[in-house]
Design a protein around this motif. Structure first.
Motif, PDB file in Angstrom:
ATOM      1  N   MET A   1     116.647  45.063   2.299  1.00 35.60           N
ATOM      2  CA  MET A   1     116.292  44.292   3.481  1.00 35.60           C
ATOM      3  C   MET A   1     116.374  42.793   3.186  1.00 35.60           C
ATOM      4  SD  MET A   1     112.942  46.400   4.830  1.00 35.60           S
ATOM      5  CE  MET A   1     112.912  48.182   4.811  1.00 35.60           C
ATOM      6  N   ARG A   2     116.665  42.008   4.203  1.00 35.58           N
ATOM      7  CA  ARG A   2     116.673  40.554   4.075  1.00 35.58           C
ATOM      8  C   ARG A   2     115.263  40.030   4.356  1.00 35.58           C
ATOM      9  NH1 ARG A   2     121.324  39.688   8.343  1.00 35.58           N
ATOM     10  NH2 ARG A   2     120.114  41.440   9.168  1.00 35.58           N
ATOM     11  N   ILE A   3     114.674  39.409   3.364  1.00 35.31           N
ATOM     12  CA  ILE A   3     113.291  38.936   3.469  1.00 35.31           C
ATOM     13  C   ILE A   3     113.281  37.419   3.560  1.00 35.31           C
ATOM     14  CG2 ILE A   3     111.025  38.846   2.345  1.00 35.31           C
ATOM     15  CD1 ILE A   3     111.774  41.427   0.859  1.00 35.31           C
ATOM     16  N   ALA A   4     112.698  36.884   4.630  1.00 31.48           N
ATOM     17  CA  ALA A   4     112.455  35.448   4.762  1.00 31.48           C
ATOM     18  C   ALA A   4     110.987  35.209   4.459  1.00 31.48           C
ATOM     19  CB  ALA A   4     112.801  34.963   6.165  1.00 31.48           C
ATOM     20  N   PHE A   5     110.722  34.475   3.386  1.00 31.09           N
ATOM     21  CA  PHE A   5     109.349  34.298   2.902  1.00 31.09           C
ATOM     22  C   PHE A   5     108.989  32.819   2.995  1.00 31.09           C
ATOM     23  CE2 PHE A   5     106.123  36.568   0.292  1.00 31.09           C
ATOM     24  CZ  PHE A   5     105.260  35.510   0.065  1.00 31.09           C
ATOM     25  N   TYR A   6     107.979  32.504   3.800  1.00 34.68           N
ATOM     26  CA  TYR A   6     107.536  31.125   4.005  1.00 34.68           C
ATOM     27  C   TYR A   6     106.234  30.913   3.234  1.00 34.68           C
ATOM     28  CZ  TYR A   6     111.004  31.175   7.740  1.00 34.68           C
ATOM     29  OH  TYR A   6     112.189  31.273   8.456  1.00 34.68           O
ATOM     30  N   GLY A   7     106.326  30.183   2.102  1.00 30.92           N
ATOM     31  CA  GLY A   7     105.172  30.009   1.245  1.00 30.92           C
ATOM     32  C   GLY A   7     105.057  28.598   0.715  1.00 30.92           C
ATOM     33  N   SER A   8     104.094  28.398  -0.164  1.00 30.09           N
ATOM     34  CA  SER A   8     103.807  27.060  -0.710  1.00 30.09           C
ATOM     35  C   SER A   8     104.907  26.600  -1.647  1.00 30.09           C
ATOM     36  CB  SER A   8     102.452  27.066  -1.420  1.00 30.09           C
ATOM     37  OG  SER A   8     102.390  28.132  -2.370  1.00 30.09           O
ATOM     38  N   SER A   9     105.165  27.340  -2.715  1.00 29.73           N
ATOM     39  CA  SER A   9     106.257  27.009  -3.622  1.00 29.73           C
ATOM     40  C   SER A   9     106.511  28.153  -4.579  1.00 29.73           C
ATOM     41  CB  SER A   9     105.964  25.732  -4.423  1.00 29.73           C
ATOM     42  OG  SER A   9     107.061  25.429  -5.283  1.00 29.73           O
ATOM     43  N   LEU A  10     107.780  28.441  -4.768  1.00 28.02           N
ATOM     44  CA  LEU A  10     108.214  29.372  -5.796  1.00 28.02           C
ATOM     45  C   LEU A  10     108.566  28.632  -7.081  1.00 28.02           C
ATOM     46  CD1 LEU A  10     108.932  32.490  -6.046  1.00 28.02           C
ATOM     47  CD2 LEU A  10     111.303  31.780  -5.695  1.00 28.02           C
ATOM     48  N   LEU A  11     109.033  27.400  -6.934  1.00 29.58           N
ATOM     49  CA  LEU A  11     109.591  26.652  -8.061  1.00 29.58           C
ATOM     50  C   LEU A  11     108.555  25.873  -8.858  1.00 29.58           C
ATOM     51  CD1 LEU A  11     112.803  25.197  -6.374  1.00 29.58           C
ATOM     52  CD2 LEU A  11     112.542  27.346  -7.638  1.00 29.58           C
ATOM     53  N   SER A  12     107.376  25.645  -8.284  1.00 29.29           N
ATOM     54  CA  SER A  12     106.389  24.779  -8.931  1.00 29.29           C
ATOM     55  C   SER A  12     104.993  25.380  -8.854  1.00 29.29           C
ATOM     56  CB  SER A  12     106.384  23.401  -8.256  1.00 29.29           C
ATOM     57  OG  SER A  12     105.383  22.578  -8.812  1.00 29.29           O
ATOM     58  N   SER A  13     104.301  25.353  -9.988  1.00 27.74           N
ATOM     59  CA  SER A  13     102.903  25.788 -10.017  1.00 27.74           C
ATOM     60  C   SER A  13     101.946  24.599  -9.912  1.00 27.74           C
ATOM     61  CB  SER A  13     102.618  26.566 -11.309  1.00 27.74           C
ATOM     62  OG  SER A  13     102.821  25.740 -12.453  1.00 27.74           O
ATOM     63  N   TYR A  14     102.488  23.413  -9.614  1.00 27.86           N
ATOM     64  CA  TYR A  14     101.670  22.203  -9.533  1.00 27.86           C
ATOM     65  C   TYR A  14     100.775  22.270  -8.298  1.00 27.86           C
ATOM     66  CZ  TYR A  14     100.669  17.152  -9.703  1.00 27.86           C
ATOM     67  OH  TYR A  14     100.063  15.930  -9.779  1.00 27.86           O
ATOM     68  N   GLY A  33     116.732  45.745  -4.636  1.00 25.56           N
ATOM     69  CA  GLY A  33     117.814  45.630  -3.666  1.00 25.56           C
ATOM     70  C   GLY A  33     117.537  44.755  -2.468  1.00 25.56           C
ATOM     71  N   HIS A  34     116.328  44.208  -2.366  1.00 25.93           N
ATOM     72  CA  HIS A  34     116.026  43.316  -1.246  1.00 25.93           C
ATOM     73  C   HIS A  34     116.616  41.930  -1.510  1.00 25.93           C
ATOM     74  CE1 HIS A  34     113.280  46.271   0.504  1.00 25.93           C
ATOM     75  NE2 HIS A  34     112.792  46.460  -0.713  1.00 25.93           N
ATOM     76  N   ARG A  35     117.007  41.235  -0.451  1.00 25.23           N
ATOM     77  CA  ARG A  35     117.559  39.884  -0.559  1.00 25.23           C
ATOM     78  C   ARG A  35     116.507  38.894  -0.063  1.00 25.23           C
ATOM     79  NH1 ARG A  35     122.555  41.007   2.997  1.00 25.23           N
ATOM     80  NH2 ARG A  35     122.443  38.753   3.289  1.00 25.23           N
ATOM     81  N   VAL A  36     116.056  38.044  -0.974  1.00 29.03           N
ATOM     82  CA  VAL A  36     114.908  37.174  -0.699  1.00 29.03           C
ATOM     83  C   VAL A  36     115.369  35.734  -0.493  1.00 29.03           C
ATOM     84  CG1 VAL A  36     112.713  36.294  -1.579  1.00 29.03           C
ATOM     85  CG2 VAL A  36     113.416  38.651  -2.117  1.00 29.03           C
ATOM     86  N   THR A  37     114.914  35.131   0.598  1.00 30.10           N
ATOM     87  CA  THR A  37     115.039  33.691   0.795  1.00 30.10           C
ATOM     88  C   THR A  37     113.630  33.118   0.892  1.00 30.10           C
ATOM     89  OG1 THR A  37     117.125  33.924   1.996  1.00 30.10           O
ATOM     90  CG2 THR A  37     115.969  31.825   2.211  1.00 30.10           C
ATOM     91  N   PHE A  38     113.324  32.177   0.014  1.00 25.27           N
ATOM     92  CA  PHE A  38     111.988  31.584  -0.034  1.00 25.27           C
ATOM     93  C   PHE A  38     112.069  30.173   0.540  1.00 25.27           C
ATOM     94  CE2 PHE A  38     108.161  29.662  -1.575  1.00 25.27           C
ATOM     95  CZ  PHE A  38     107.252  30.708  -1.761  1.00 25.27           C
ATOM     96  N   TYR A  39     111.260  29.890   1.552  1.00 25.65           N
ATOM     97  CA  TYR A  39     111.226  28.586   2.204  1.00 25.65           C
ATOM     98  C   TYR A  39     109.974  27.840   1.753  1.00 25.65           C
ATOM     99  CZ  TYR A  39     114.728  30.627   5.319  1.00 25.65           C
ATOM    100  OH  TYR A  39     115.863  31.223   5.826  1.00 25.65           O
ATOM    101  N   GLU A  40     110.158  26.711   1.064  1.00 26.19           N
ATOM    102  CA  GLU A  40     109.019  25.937   0.596  1.00 26.19           C
ATOM    103  C   GLU A  40     109.183  24.465   0.977  1.00 26.19           C
ATOM    104  OE1 GLU A  40     109.337  24.782  -3.931  1.00 26.19           O
ATOM    105  OE2 GLU A  40     109.751  26.947  -3.739  1.00 26.19           O
ATOM    106  N   ALA A  80     116.382  37.532   9.580  1.00 23.04           N
ATOM    107  CA  ALA A  80     115.741  38.361   8.547  1.00 23.04           C
ATOM    108  C   ALA A  80     115.292  39.718   9.095  1.00 23.04           C
ATOM    109  CB  ALA A  80     114.545  37.623   7.969  1.00 23.04           C
ATOM    110  N   ASP A  81     115.280  40.697   8.197  1.00 15.27           N
ATOM    111  CA  ASP A  81     114.722  42.011   8.517  1.00 15.27           C
ATOM    112  C   ASP A  81     113.212  42.035   8.308  1.00 15.27           C
ATOM    113  OD1 ASP A  81     117.379  43.229   8.848  1.00 15.27           O
ATOM    114  OD2 ASP A  81     117.527  42.976   6.679  1.00 15.27           O
ATOM    115  N   VAL A  82     112.738  41.177   7.400  1.00  7.87           N
ATOM    116  CA  VAL A  82     111.306  41.057   7.103  1.00  7.87           C
ATOM    117  C   VAL A  82     110.961  39.571   7.126  1.00  7.87           C
ATOM    118  CG1 VAL A  82     109.460  41.511   5.441  1.00  7.87           C
ATOM    119  CG2 VAL A  82     111.419  43.085   5.596  1.00  7.87           C
ATOM    120  N   VAL A  83     109.967  39.205   7.920  1.00  5.28           N
ATOM    121  CA  VAL A  83     109.536  37.814   8.006  1.00  5.28           C
ATOM    122  C   VAL A  83     108.103  37.728   7.490  1.00  5.28           C
ATOM    123  CG1 VAL A  83     109.105  35.834   9.501  1.00  5.28           C
ATOM    124  CG2 VAL A  83     111.038  37.350   9.964  1.00  5.28           C
TER     125      VAL A  83
END
Length: 365
Positions: A1-14, A33-40, A80-83
């Motif tokens: 499934m195509r997952i659109a994930f809206y969160g604080s940050s994947l790249l930084s633990s600051y 097998g899921h395709r993840v796009t992370f929006y930060e 996305a299939d999963v928001v």
């Protein structure tokens, strides 16, 4: 499934303790097998303090914290299939909550993922029916939470959630594991956590009071915000500790301290990321007492438990390197057996497939 994930940050633990949680779960979902796009958002200097490059298992979209950029990333939810809207993005939380749910396709799975459920629930109780999340909660197919056990499940479903499932923190053994100790992290007791209003009083009690009671022992504190805090002379402050340094931070001292935030300690069943990182590195963990601990580690065998700073000091006064090593090794075995992100990812993957099947059945009817 195509997952659109809206969160604080994947790249930084600051100023972003959820980073390793997101990394562990989403990397496992990608392996399934899921395709993840992370929006930060580009906010709070997180992009200036990255501790990882964009991974090959997710597309990361860093967006300027502006209204124009917000509208653009909201529109992409339609593909996305999963928001997923996570709690605590930090900017435009209410607009994201409303926007991405409206933009999602009718057949998409809608998820609210709460990484601080006790605090969110307290806000909803205080605000009543006017709280933004309460207004849209019934429209979500799932509420997933960082922890909280039955009290959080009952509360969310009482507020109208269709289904609430805790997805606890865990260990990614490829990321957190034993490494040789480093002299700059050597101490008798170390604590890692940012200075937050709902944590500071407990750090005062469990860490700083213990340090004052053990003036001949060395204490080390890492995390943001502590530089202006008055501390005993035997406490050394490091500032921000990057994720890549966590293993050495955990393996170098005699013991590592976990201190829950007020709301999580009150609700229980909410082990912090640090619990699993420390255990994965084979560290001897001392934790404040909270309900549900036995679900994850066995007291006196896999973890030491303290009810106040005096008990922390007593543990440090009697702890030998040999016993510390035995406790750390027992904790590592338990976490590797029962509490990895592979197990958590399997749970989320099953939840997604069940939700998709229910939607298909409703559409067919």
């Amino acid at each position: 499934m195509r997952i659109a994930f809206y969160g604080s940050s994947l790249l930084s633990s600051y100023w972003n303790g959820a980073a390793t949680y997101y990394r562990g779960l989403l990397s496992d979902l990608a392996r399934r097998g899921h395709r993840v796009t992370f929006y930060e958002p580009d906010a709070f200097e997180r992009q200036q303090h990255r501790d990882m490059d964009p991974p090959d298992w997710a597309e990361v979209r860093v967006w300027p914290a502006t209204m124009d950029a917000l509208r653009g990333v909201i529109a992409e939810a339609a593909a996305a299939d999963v928001v997923v809207k996570a709690s605590g993005v930090g900017v435009f939380d209410e607009e994201l909550l409303d926007g991405v749910m409206k933009a999602a396709r009718p057949d998409a799975i809608r998820i609210f993922w709460d990484v601080d459920a006790p605090a969110t629930l307290a806000e909803m109780r205080a605000a009543g029916s006017d709280h933004p999340l309460r207004r849209v909660l019934p429209s979500f197919d799932l509420v997933l939470t960082y922890g909280g056990g039955a009290p959080v499940v009952d509360a969310y479903e009482g507020f109208g959630a269709r289904r609430c499932v805790p997805v606890y923190n865990a260990l990614d053994p490829a990321t957190h594991h034993p490494v040789p100790p480093e002299p700059r992290f050597e101490a008798d007791l170390s604590f890692l956590g940012n200075r937050l209003p709902d944590r500071e009083a407990r750090v005062n009690e469990f860490f700083l009071r213990a340090a004052a009671l053990c003036p001949d022992r060395r204490f080390l504190i890492g995390g943001n915000g502590w530089e202006t805090k008055g501390m005993p002379a035997n406490v050394r402050h490091l500032g921000h500790v990057y994720t890549r340094e966590h293993n050495a931070f955990n393996t170098s001292p005699l013991a590592v301290l976990n201190v829950a935030r007020d709301s999580m300690a009150a609700v229980g069943f909410s082990p912090a990321t640090r619990v699993f990182e420390a255990a994965g590195a084979g560290a001897c963990l001392i934790t404040d007492a909270w309900v549900g601990l036995e679900m994850f580690l066995k007291p006196d065998v896999e973890v030491l438990v303290a009810r106040d700073g005096a008990e922390v000091a007593a543990h440090i006064a009697t702890l030998t390197p040999e016993r510390a090593r035995a406790i750390g090794e027992a904790a590592q075995r338990r976490i590797l057996l029962d509490h990895t992100y592979a197990r958590r990812g399997a749970t989320v993957d099953l939840l997604l497939r069940e939700a998709a099947a229910r939607k298909q059945e409703r559409d067919a009817a």
